[in-house]
Scaffold this active site. Structure first.
Site, mmCIF file in Angstrom:
data_model
loop_
_atom_site.group_PDB
_atom_site.id
_atom_site.type_symbol
_atom_site.label_atom_id
_atom_site.label_comp_id
_atom_site.label_asym_id
_atom_site.label_seq_id
_atom_site.Cartn_x
_atom_site.Cartn_y
_atom_site.Cartn_z
ATOM 1 N N HIS A 3 3.259 -5.548 43.816
ATOM 2 C CA HIS A 3 4.266 -4.117 43.941
ATOM 3 C C HIS A 3 3.499 -3.131 44.937
ATOM 4 C CE1 HIS A 3 6.967 -5.430 41.043
ATOM 5 N NE2 HIS A 3 5.911 -5.200 39.842
ATOM 6 N N ASP A 48 6.591 -14.273 39.595
ATOM 7 C CA ASP A 48 6.653 -13.297 38.474
ATOM 8 C C ASP A 48 8.218 -12.702 38.261
ATOM 9 O OD1 ASP A 48 4.555 -10.907 37.748
ATOM 10 O OD2 ASP A 48 6.308 -9.878 38.062
ATOM 11 N N ASP A 71 5.473 -13.230 33.309
ATOM 12 C CA ASP A 71 6.224 -12.339 32.319
ATOM 13 C C ASP A 71 7.607 -12.802 32.450
ATOM 14 O OD1 ASP A 71 6.105 -11.748 35.104
ATOM 15 O OD2 ASP A 71 5.667 -9.489 35.170
#
Length: 308
Positions: free
Chosen positions: A129, A166, A250
């Site tokens: 990110h 992800d 995740d």
């Protein structure tokens, strides 16, 4: 044999009580790998100490991030800690730990290019990110993008692809590679979900970006055709000399931070697909916050690598 690059120093990035991106994530993975029946096939390496190549680390870091962003993280850590944003804590050791994580990702590139075999970087803080001048979403520096920029400078490496599985879109990684003709970025991610980026119409300056938004609740029944009909053709067309995987876990059904319904063994299937593209794969940890499914997923990933 497969190389795992790890150090207990990565536990020193302290995020505070109840923060999902916690040191226990690495402890759970290490425990899972050491208990695996094939644990004797793992080569554990410590990352090159930062002081041994400070100038190289700063060179690759500054190629991706602004001086003001680097200084901000360094200054917050030097002052004893604080926050980049509401989600992204910095402790006293975080700046040095983040530099060591970069060193580990560079080691992964070096190791994979030397052995032509996959390597796994078991480091934190995560990175996908982090944009040029902005850290967010638990991420300080953009590890995968830094590794890609480093790899492209190595002999015989003309194209580097990044696959990001992800559950969250890697807005930072995309922003740092989409204008580079020798790099490609592909992401499968839950949408709608944090950080609200990663639309299919984002193609990159050189048609080198592929975003595949996945609906909440998606299972392997949706992911498998996405890999077979979109991800694999995109990567095969690009013909990377090195494949970097932002390996976040995740998207597991058990994970508390998202709503995708994958199982740990599914990540072994994803890894099988990657091994069809190239044996030169650098996998680096991103997200994954349910400790058991996280550890089981990394075990499935590495087992798949060992089977090729």
């Amino acid at each position: 044999m497969l190389t795992v690059i790890y150090s207990d120093e990565f536990l020193e990035h302290k995020t505070g009580l109840f923060h999902p991106e916690r040191p226990e994530r690495l402890k759970a993975i290490v425990q899972g790998l050491r208990a695996a029946p094939w644990s004797d096939q793992l080569t554990w390496l410590s990352p090159t100490p930062v002081q041994d190549r400070q100038s190289l680390i700063m060179q690759v870091l500054k190629a991706v991030h602004t001086d003001s962003h680097i200084d901000r993280i360094k200054n917050i850590a030097s002052a004893g800690g604080g926050h980049l944003d509401g989600d992204t804590p910095i402790s006293e050791e975080s700046y040095q730990v983040a530099l060591l994580a970069i060193s580990a990702w560079l080691d992964g590139v070096d190791r994979t290019l030397t052995t032509a075999r996959p390597s796994f970087i078991l480091a934190r803080p995560p990175g996908h990110h982090a944009e040029a001048g902005l850290g967010m979403g638990f991420c300080l520096f953009s590890n995968a993008a830094i590794a890609a920029h480093y790899a492209i400078q190595q002999p015989g490496i003309n194209r580097v692809a990044i696959l990001d599985w992800d559950v969250h879109h890697g807005n930072g990684t995309q922003s740092l590679v989409e204008n580079h003709p020798q790099m490609a970025y592909c992401s499968l991610h839950q949408s709608p979900c944090y950080p609200g980026t990663g639309y299919p119409q984002e193609k990159g300056q050189y048609n080198n970006v592929l975003n595949i938004p996945m609906s909440p609740g998606s299972t392997m029944a949706l992911y498998q055709p996405a890999f077979e009909h979109k991800v694999i053709p995109f990567l095969q067309d690009f013909q990377p000399d090195l494949l970097i995987v932002s390996a976040g876990y995740d998207a597991n059904q058990a994970d508390p931070l998202a709503s995708i319904s994958l199982q740990p063994e599914d990540f072994g299937v994803f890894t099988d697909y990657c091994c069809q593209i190239t044996s030169k794969i650098v996998l680096g940890l991103e997200g994954g916050y349910d400790l058991k499914s996280l550890a089981d997923s990394v075990v499935a990933t590495i087992e798949s690598c060992l089977n090729h």
